[in-house]
Design an enzyme around this catalytic site. Sequence first.
Site, PDB file in Angstrom:
ATOM      1  N   LYS A  65       0.866  -1.187   0.000  1.00 25.55           N
ATOM      2  CA  LYS A  65       0.000   0.000   0.000  1.00 25.55           C
ATOM      3  C   LYS A  65       0.901   1.234   0.000  1.00 25.55           C
ATOM      4  O   LYS A  65       1.940   1.243   0.670  1.00 25.55           O
ATOM      5  CB  LYS A  65      -0.893  -0.034   1.252  1.00 25.55           C
ATOM      6  CG  LYS A  65      -1.889   1.123   1.347  1.00 25.55           C
ATOM      7  CD  LYS A  65      -2.805   0.963   2.563  1.00 25.55           C
ATOM      8  CE  LYS A  65      -3.808   2.106   2.661  1.00 25.55           C
ATOM      9  NZ  LYS A  65      -4.722   1.969   3.818  1.00 25.55           N
TER      10      LYS A  65
ATOM     11  N   SER B 170      -9.790   2.300   3.051  1.00 20.62           N
ATOM     12  CA  SER B 170      -8.889   3.022   2.169  1.00 20.62           C
ATOM     13  C   SER B 170      -7.942   2.101   1.391  1.00 20.62           C
ATOM     14  O   SER B 170      -7.337   2.534   0.423  1.00 20.62           O
ATOM     15  CB  SER B 170      -8.065   4.006   2.996  1.00 20.62           C
ATOM     16  OG  SER B 170      -7.257   3.287   3.924  1.00 20.62           O
TER      17      SER B 170
ATOM     18  N   SER C 126     -10.159  -0.181   7.230  1.00 21.17           N
ATOM     19  CA  SER C 126      -9.578  -0.104   5.886  1.00 21.17           C
ATOM     20  C   SER C 126      -8.904  -1.365   5.358  1.00 21.17           C
ATOM     21  O   SER C 126      -8.529  -1.405   4.189  1.00 21.17           O
ATOM     22  CB  SER C 126      -8.569   1.038   5.820  1.00 21.17           C
ATOM     23  OG  SER C 126      -9.256   2.237   5.652  1.00 21.17           O
TER      24      SER C 126
END
Length: 484
Positions: A76, A151, A175
């Site tokens: 990420k 997210s 998330s």
Amino acid sequence: MHNLTIAELVKGLQDKAFSSVELTQHFLARIAKLDANYNAVITVTADQALKAAVAADKRLAAGDAPALCGVPILHKDIFCTDGVRTSCGSKMLDNFIPPYNATVVENFEQAGAVVLGKTNMDEFAMGSSNETSFYGPVKNPWASDSVPGGSSGGSAAAVAARLAPGATATDTGGSIRQPAALCGITGLKPTYGRVSRWGMIAFASSLDQGGPMARTAEDCAILLNCMASYDDKDSTCIDREVPDYSATLNDGIKGLKIGVPREYFSEGLDPETEKAVRTALAEFEAQGAELVEISLPNTGLSVPAYYVIAPAEASANLTRFDGVRYGYRCENPSDLNDLYTRTRAEGFGDEVKRRILIGTYCLSAGYYDAYYGKAQQVRQLIQQDFEKAFQQVDVIMGPTTPSPAFKFGSKGDDPVAMYLEDIYTIATNLAGLPGMSVPCGMVDEKPVGLQIIGNYFDEARMLNTAHQFQQATDWHTLTPEGIA
Ligand code: GLN
């Protein structure tokens, strides 16, 4: 090759069924060909990946291969990567090239993993749909008109679309679990303090926690073995032995006590999603587990408490983005004040600004006790709810989200509707507990997630429970259309 699990890839590499270079080229080619459909990857690090793959093949040939030697993964874009842009989904960091690796990134390097690139995400991890990313939204591989969740939507979509067998992610209020649910994959948010936050760009420091995403619980166990470590560079990282999460996957779950919180099946839960979750619960019963109805009475207060605490911490964390030291800087500032204000006005997106405003307001003199102090008290109550529940049960189960993936734009104008997306996930962050999401059904041709919440540091039991479910069901093996 892209349909193999990480467990199978590790074995295939060791047995020389394929090389890491072949594997890496295969996944890089898939990203190049398919990611235009998803927008899941912000930065591809092809040259570095191939170099790492060559090195991995040498180690495999020499017989001194560490656990993930030669296995491709994605990070990420919230984890700092030495020499590789780390944007955090923001214009503010579009030009930021960190001079060091996050501890998580370092752990994967030590384990011999090959990093294919960095995944798209909501700006500064604030969001539930990936619509707040500076790089544009990620599309859900199951339905291109729908969000992948957020997210960590880029990591989830990439794993679902087989652009990588696994990815790192972070979870401040849901998330990891929410996008895992919406994309039909498995994701785990560890206990707060299990995984180092060093080099992970801070959103809300008392809630943020990194964790793995993959297609199966078995793979999440392999990734967590690598991610979890004690790190004295993170003062909230806990010095506690990391068990071998793979070792207990095959234990039986007969007699396991599963708490089913009444409040997680209330109004607002889509009836078809509820049906899928209840069918999953029956599967655990069939394996000899016992379902116990429990109550987490303060569940309804978790979203309001979170939306005071998280913005408060974010408003403090984000003061460092001022155009002076690194990141975006506005053109031709007239003076220092103009530099600060214009840099932040131009560098941050709307949702980030909203959070900074809310957070600053809640922390201001005169309001601190009424909002932040109160929210901290509520946090205690939520933690006590779980403590009480875990005196009675081993794990807690319920839905991960109220409904399957929603359409782009459908919640964009209504922040409160968007915030309610995390109604079932946020409480675990406030309590610091581990939680995971496992695919458990399909509604309207979109995946549904079952959430498993564990007691502190009980990730091994959660992974074991999830693995037993995946041995008996095939939801985790379903593939979105067009991804052969
Ligand atoms: N959706 C929540 C938020 O917007 C949680 C995000 C997260 O876990 N990073 O804050």
